[in-house]
Design a protein around this motif. Structure first.
Motif, PDB file in Angstrom:
ATOM      1  N   LYS A   1     -13.201 -37.726  17.149  1.00  0.00           N
ATOM      2  CA  LYS A   1     -11.816 -38.169  17.247  1.00  0.00           C
ATOM      3  C   LYS A   1     -11.080 -37.854  15.945  1.00  0.00           C
ATOM      4  CE  LYS A   1     -12.793 -40.127  21.217  1.00  0.00           C
ATOM      5  NZ  LYS A   1     -12.339 -39.502  22.485  1.00  0.00           N
ATOM      6  N   PRO A   2      -9.780 -37.542  16.023  1.00  0.00           N
ATOM      7  CA  PRO A   2      -9.000 -37.341  14.795  1.00  0.00           C
ATOM      8  C   PRO A   2      -9.074 -38.576  13.900  1.00  0.00           C
ATOM      9  CG  PRO A   2      -7.777 -36.559  16.698  1.00  0.00           C
ATOM     10  CD  PRO A   2      -8.992 -37.263  17.245  1.00  0.00           C
ATOM     11  N   GLY A   3      -9.214 -38.321  12.596  1.00  0.00           N
ATOM     12  CA  GLY A   3      -9.307 -39.408  11.634  1.00  0.00           C
ATOM     13  C   GLY A   3     -10.718 -39.797  11.268  1.00  0.00           C
ATOM     14  N   GLN A   4     -11.734 -39.306  12.004  1.00  0.00           N
ATOM     15  CA  GLN A   4     -13.109 -39.642  11.678  1.00  0.00           C
ATOM     16  C   GLN A   4     -13.510 -39.047  10.334  1.00  0.00           C
ATOM     17  OE1 GLN A   4     -15.392 -38.244  15.032  1.00  0.00           O
ATOM     18  NE2 GLN A   4     -15.603 -40.294  15.902  1.00  0.00           N
TER      19      GLN A   4
ATOM     20  N   LYS B   1     -11.792 -35.386   6.606  1.00  0.00           N
ATOM     21  CA  LYS B   1     -11.390 -36.131   7.791  1.00  0.00           C
ATOM     22  C   LYS B   1     -10.992 -35.166   8.899  1.00  0.00           C
ATOM     23  CE  LYS B   1      -9.953 -40.610   5.993  1.00  0.00           C
ATOM     24  NZ  LYS B   1      -8.873 -41.620   5.945  1.00  0.00           N
TER      25      LYS B   1
ATOM     26  N   ARG C   1      -8.858 -33.506  11.461  1.00  0.00           N
ATOM     27  CA  ARG C   1      -7.421 -33.393  11.698  1.00  0.00           C
ATOM     28  C   ARG C   1      -7.111 -33.124  13.161  1.00  0.00           C
ATOM     29  NH1 ARG C   1      -6.410 -28.930   9.412  1.00  0.00           N
ATOM     30  NH2 ARG C   1      -5.597 -27.622  11.073  1.00  0.00           N
TER      31      ARG C   1
ATOM     32  N   ASP D   1      -9.864 -31.532   7.512  1.00  0.00           N
ATOM     33  CA  ASP D   1      -9.152 -31.361   6.247  1.00  0.00           C
ATOM     34  C   ASP D   1     -10.069 -31.709   5.087  1.00  0.00           C
ATOM     35  OD1 ASP D   1      -6.761 -30.477   7.278  1.00  0.00           O
ATOM     36  OD2 ASP D   1      -5.934 -32.491   7.501  1.00  0.00           O
TER      37      ASP D   1
END
Length: 366
Positions: free
Chosen positions: A214-217, A232, A234, A252
């Motif tokens: 998932k984004p933010g992991q 993280k 993106r 990122d």
């Protein structure tokens, strides 16, 4: 003869003694499996790339490159001059266009003066309507010539500004093809710029595992030399490669001198935590491709037990089946034992603290 019969009938003291206890094969230490809560990670491989790489080229043609001010690896700022073309001919053209504008403005001033003088005369009938129309037309034509001269001058000034090649954004020069003294055609690449010096890791993740990302992991990467980086997620790629059935996950990375575009990296996505029954790796013996432990049974005898292994963290390993939290296992010395051996159990050393690394999610256990 009677003495011989008595001697034969009397049992031997050695025959009445109990069988001697079997000697221990080895002195070992013991342990019990430890329940714990381990983080789970999804492993992936991929390359490190520039987030965005801007191509900086020549906007003019037929001009000699007079100055090159940067090289590969230089950090630059938005608007910084990277190179200059010989601007002599363009500067002369600007002066010519400026003079043409002044000439057009003078003609406009003369036409406007003529109109101003003719208006009162036309009102008194001293100038015909046709003549007055000619004066007004000449004035409008002079205004148009001024506007045209202004546009031409503006275009020449733009060309003059284009003789200086400037950085479109902050970043790092990743490529340079500009050569001092060369005459570059319009559109030729001179430099490449990694915008913001920002890098990303493009991980190849099997399509079946995309639901876990998932984004933010948070992501932990290891690059050449064992250097660890953090990042993280993106974005998760919307399509799969038809050949490999893998999707790209874009991670990122923070600015760092330890990562460069083009490096290969292994990484792990933190996807949650799960309970685990763990033992020290020294208690597990690998034989014929399978994992075994030795349970201590009947006080001093060992039983070889096949186990299924899972995640690994530091010097500990997860045991999925074959033993439970109450089993007593051989720790040090397990590699020298066989099923059924008798051992002597020594006092076990103090348990070491659990490491705080990520556990890799083994294929088939997701």
């Amino acid at each position: 003869a009677a003495l011989a019969w008595v001697s034969a009938a009397t049992p031997s003291p050695a025959g009445d003694a109990a069988p001697a206890k079997q000697k221990a094969m080895l002195t070992v230490t013991s342990l019990t499996p430890q329940p714990s809560e381990w983080p789970v990670a999804l492993a992936a491989n991929g390359g490190i790339f520039a987030w965005q790489e801007a191509v900086i080229g020549s906007e003019l043609s037929g001009l000699r490159l007079a100055e090159v001010g940067v090289n590969v690896g230089d950090c630059v700022h938005a608007g910084q001059v990277l190179a200059r073309f010989d601007a002599a001919t363009v500067a002369a053209d600007v002066e010519q266009k400026d003079a043409a504008l002044e000439e057009a403005r003078s003609a406009l001033g003369e036409a406007q003066s003529t109109v101003e003088r003719a208006r009162p005369l036309s009102a008194n009938g001293l100038v015909s309507a046709q003549q007055m129309t000619q004066y007004l037309t000449a004035e409008r034509s002079a205004k148009a010539r001024v506007a045209s001269a202004q546009a031409t001058l503006k275009s020449a000034r733009v060309r003059l500004a284009q003789t200086e090649v400037r950085a479109p954004d902050d970043g790092v020069i990743s490529s340079r093809s500009a050569t001092l003294g060369s005459v570059a055609p319009q559109g030729q690449e001179l430099f490449k710029l990694i915008r913001k010096n920002r890098l990303e890791w493009r991980a190849e993740v099997p399509g079946g595992d995309l639901r876990l990302v998932k984004p933010g992991q948070a992501v932990t990467l290891t690059v050449a030399g064992g250097v660890a980086l953090s990042g993280k997620v993106r974005m998760v790629g919307p399509t799969l490669d038809p050949a490999t059935r893998n999707a790209l996950v874009y991670v990122d990375l923070p600015p760092s001198t330890d990562a460069q575009a083009g490096l290969f990296a292994r990484g792990q996505f933190e996807i949650g935590r799960s309970p685990a029954l763990t033992v020290a790796q020294s208690a597990v013996v690998m034989r014929d491709g399978y994992g075994y432990v030795f349970r201590i049974v009947a006080g001093d005898r060992v039983s070889q037990t096949k186990v299924t292994l899972g995640r690994r963290i530091g010097d500990r390993i997860e045991v999925l089946d074959g033993v439970d939290a109450h089993s007593v296992l051989v720790d040090q010395g397990a590699g020298f034992l066989a099923d059924g051996d008798v051992v002597q159990v020594a006092q076990p050393p103090a348990q070491s603290a659990q490491p705080a690394q990520l556990a890799q999610l083994s294929p088939g256990k997701r």
